[in-house]
Design an enzyme around this catalytic site. Structure first.
Site, PDB file in Angstrom:
ATOM      1  N   SER A 149       0.802  -1.243   0.000  1.00  0.00           N
ATOM      2  CA  SER A 149       0.000   0.000   0.000  1.00  0.00           C
ATOM      3  C   SER A 149       0.828   1.283   0.000  1.00  0.00           C
ATOM      4  O   SER A 149       0.287   2.363   0.217  1.00  0.00           O
ATOM      5  CB  SER A 149      -0.969   0.027   1.207  1.00  0.00           C
ATOM      6  OG  SER A 149      -1.821  -1.094   1.189  1.00  0.00           O
ATOM      7  N   GLY A 195       2.634   2.148  -2.775  1.00  0.00           N
ATOM      8  CA  GLY A 195       2.418   2.699  -4.107  1.00  0.00           C
ATOM      9  C   GLY A 195       3.361   2.228  -5.189  1.00  0.00           C
ATOM     10  O   GLY A 195       3.573   2.929  -6.175  1.00  0.00           O
ATOM     11  N   LYS A 196       3.918   1.014  -5.056  1.00  0.00           N
ATOM     12  CA  LYS A 196       4.865   0.555  -6.075  1.00  0.00           C
ATOM     13  C   LYS A 196       4.180   0.326  -7.423  1.00  0.00           C
ATOM     14  O   LYS A 196       4.730   0.676  -8.471  1.00  0.00           O
ATOM     15  CB  LYS A 196       5.609  -0.697  -5.616  1.00  0.00           C
ATOM     16  CG  LYS A 196       4.765  -1.865  -5.139  1.00  0.00           C
ATOM     17  CD  LYS A 196       5.664  -2.976  -4.616  1.00  0.00           C
ATOM     18  CE  LYS A 196       4.848  -4.173  -4.143  1.00  0.00           C
ATOM     19  NZ  LYS A 196       4.104  -3.862  -2.902  1.00  0.00           N
ATOM     20  N   THR A 197       2.964  -0.236  -7.424  1.00  0.00           N
ATOM     21  CA  THR A 197       2.236  -0.409  -8.680  1.00  0.00           C
ATOM     22  C   THR A 197       1.912   0.945  -9.302  1.00  0.00           C
ATOM     23  O   THR A 197       2.090   1.156 -10.510  1.00  0.00           O
ATOM     24  CB  THR A 197       0.932  -1.193  -8.449  1.00  0.00           C
ATOM     25  OG1 THR A 197       1.227  -2.482  -7.906  1.00  0.00           O
ATOM     26  CG2 THR A 197       0.163  -1.369  -9.753  1.00  0.00           C
ATOM     27  N   GLU A 226      -1.564  -9.412 -10.195  1.00  0.00           N
ATOM     28  CA  GLU A 226      -2.451  -9.156  -9.066  1.00  0.00           C
ATOM     29  C   GLU A 226      -3.678  -8.350  -9.458  1.00  0.00           C
ATOM     30  O   GLU A 226      -4.773  -8.572  -8.938  1.00  0.00           O
ATOM     31  CB  GLU A 226      -1.673  -8.403  -7.974  1.00  0.00           C
ATOM     32  CG  GLU A 226      -2.448  -8.211  -6.684  1.00  0.00           C
ATOM     33  CD  GLU A 226      -1.599  -7.550  -5.613  1.00  0.00           C
ATOM     34  OE1 GLU A 226      -1.732  -7.956  -4.436  1.00  0.00           O
ATOM     35  OE2 GLU A 226      -0.816  -6.648  -5.931  1.00  0.00           O
ATOM     36  N   GLN A 240       8.108  -7.142  -3.054  1.00  0.00           N
ATOM     37  CA  GLN A 240       7.765  -6.845  -1.664  1.00  0.00           C
ATOM     38  C   GLN A 240       9.028  -6.681  -0.834  1.00  0.00           C
ATOM     39  O   GLN A 240      10.099  -7.167  -1.199  1.00  0.00           O
ATOM     40  CB  GLN A 240       6.908  -7.966  -1.075  1.00  0.00           C
ATOM     41  CG  GLN A 240       5.501  -8.034  -1.622  1.00  0.00           C
ATOM     42  CD  GLN A 240       4.689  -9.100  -0.931  1.00  0.00           C
ATOM     43  OE1 GLN A 240       5.225 -10.015  -0.309  1.00  0.00           O
ATOM     44  NE2 GLN A 240       3.371  -8.997  -1.015  1.00  0.00           N
ATOM     45  N   ARG A 255      24.116   0.304 -10.351  1.00  0.00           N
ATOM     46  CA  ARG A 255      25.350  -0.349 -10.814  1.00  0.00           C
ATOM     47  C   ARG A 255      26.237   0.584 -11.640  1.00  0.00           C
ATOM     48  O   ARG A 255      27.463   0.524 -11.576  1.00  0.00           O
ATOM     49  CB  ARG A 255      24.998  -1.597 -11.638  1.00  0.00           C
ATOM     50  CG  ARG A 255      26.172  -2.538 -11.837  1.00  0.00           C
ATOM     51  CD  ARG A 255      25.826  -3.663 -12.792  1.00  0.00           C
ATOM     52  NE  ARG A 255      24.739  -4.492 -12.340  1.00  0.00           N
ATOM     53  CZ  ARG A 255      24.864  -5.536 -11.526  1.00  0.00           C
ATOM     54  NH1 ARG A 255      26.054  -5.836 -11.036  1.00  0.00           N
ATOM     55  NH2 ARG A 255      23.818  -6.258 -11.164  1.00  0.00           N
TER      56      ARG A 255
END
Length: 463
Positions: A211, A213-215, A241, A364, A421
């Protein structure tokens, strides 16, 4: 006689090979244009391959390429033949002009592709005879054909000098045009400045607790590309999902300023309806493709991306939401979830290299961060596997600046570049607008890390 008729020779253009070598040996400008762009594989004839290898070695050493220097190079490497000098002179006398060298390259490229196709088909046939796994045969077939279509031929070990020459050409081009090798722009200015955009072949891990906000952040990047009318950008989204309709709802809300609540309830006035239809037109013209299959294996993702690549000729971005919901290809009863995630992570890196595009994989974070006073995310917070950290080229963490702001319609979110990197690390402050599931970079970039320090743990009763 019948046996001679059935004898087949690999496709090759002997005269075109001679003509191209003639152009290289006669004209230094042609040599500079041709040598960095092709390899020995273009030549079928063994003698021609040896001559071209000597030309490349001289070019990489910034030495002139002509009959005398090439013959000397071959003799020094003990690859010369008794009549090599005579043959080199003969080559230079074949053509009166070097004007058509590009045509000879196309002929050699055509026959190289045909040879690669024949070799790939032979490998597929051999696999079909010996393998009992139909998925393995299909995946191999798709990969071999896709590699040929994309021009990614599997060759032998390549001298590092060739890669160094390619790098110097890239640096020269960048000095003339700083945007010549920039990555895919996210249209988040500070982020793009630090990263130079999302780079081809990079595996990008975007991690956060539920919740945060990654999506939404990943979809904001897609929405930004659509809003800037970059219609040629091909984007593949795998949503394990969320249904595709909900993804579209978020994208339209971000682009149009019509709130998610109103879109969900259909509470739209006439003006908003016109705005939505205009936005829908832009979304429809974009090349964004969505797969909302709930159970997907890495092999499935690779297969679908190869088909998309063959159809569209290029892919600019792949988004996968999210890592822990994917199913491993070869999960055994003795395998742990950590090993499975490690295998999936490695396959995602392979996907980025094979598709030659950035791959954003959402992930996650472990619950360990909730038990720390300092809520600043660390690489060790990546859930399930340290292999994710090793495979990733860029690791991004999203976290609230103040956990107590969770229920508010707007609050500040911190994007930490925890691993980069090929560049610098940093942190960027974003404003989260919940009504339109939108992230925007804050004008005030002061980040108060003290807000989440020393916070009291919830009591068992509160939990």
């Amino acid at each position: 006689m019948s046996e001679q008729k059935n004898l087949k020779i690999y496709p090759n253009a002997y005269e075109a090979e001679q003509s191209l070598l003639c152009c290289i040996l006669k004209d230094g400008e042609v040599a500079s244009d041709v040598i960095p762009c092709i390899s020995e594989d273009y030549f079928y004839n063994k003698r021609h391959r040896t001559i071209f290898a000597a030309c490349r070695a001289l070019f990489d050493q910034s030495r002139p390429v002509d009959v005398v220097t090439v013959n000397d190079k071959l003799e020094a490497s003990k690859q010369g033949e008794l009549n090599m000098m005579e043959y080199l002179v003969e080559l230079t006398e074949m053509l009166p002009s070097t004007a058509n060298y590009s045509e000879y390259i196309e002929l050699l490229k055509r026959d190289l592709l045909r040879r690669k196709m024949i070799s790939a088909c032979n490998e597929i046939i051999e696999k079909a005879y010996n393998s009992q796994d139909e998925n393995e045969i299909i995946n191999l077939s798709e990969k071999l054909i896709s590699d040929i279509s994309a021009g990614q031929y599997r060759g032998d070990l390549r001298p590092i000098g060739a890669a160094s020459s390619e790098l110097l050409m890239r640096i020269d081009n960048m000095s003339k045009d700083r945007n010549s090798y920039r990555g895919l722009m996210t249209h988040f200015p500070r982020f793009d400045f630090i990263t130079g955009g999302l780079q081809k072949g990079d595996l990008i891990i975007l991690a956060a607790r539920p919740s945060v906000g990654k999506t939404s952040f990943a979809l904001n990047i897609v929405s930004n590309i659509i809003a800037h009318e970059e219609r040629d950008k091909v984007i593949a989204i795998f949503s394990l999902e969320m249904p595709s309709v909900q993804l579209a709802q978020r994208v339209l809300s971000t682009i149009t300023d019509v709130s998610m609540t109103n879109l969900g309830k259909g509470n739209i006035n006439e003006n908003q309806q016109q705005i939505l239809w205009a936005a829908h037109s832009g979304v429809s013209e974009s090349k964004v493709f969505v797969d909302d299959t709930s159970q997907v294996r890495p092999a499935d993702v690779m297969s679908k991306c190869r088909r998309l690549l063959m159809r569209e000729k290029h892919i600019d971005l792949i988004v996968i939401d999210y890592l822990q919901l994917m199913t491993g290809d070869r999960l055994r009863a003795t395998d742990s979830k950590q090993n499975e995630i490690g295998d999936i992570s490695r396959m995602m890196k392979i996907l980025a290299k094979e598709m030659n595009c950035p791959v954003i994989v959402l992930s996650q974070m472990s619950r360990g961060i909730e038990n720390r006073d300092d809520k600043t995310p660390k690489l060790s917070d990546l859930r399930e596997s340290g292999a994710i950290e090793q495979d990733a080229d860029l690791v991004l963490f999203l976290s609230r600046e103040d956990e107590n702001s969770k229920g508010r319609p707007e609050y500040n979110v911190i994007l930490d570049l925890a691993k980069h990197r090929n560049g610098e690390l940093g942190a960027i402050r974003f404003l989260w607008e919940g009504a339109n599931v939108r992230f925007t970079e804050s004008k005030d970039q002061y980040i108060n890390r003290e807000l989440n320090l020393g916070s009291k743990q919830r009591t068992k009763k509160e939990e």
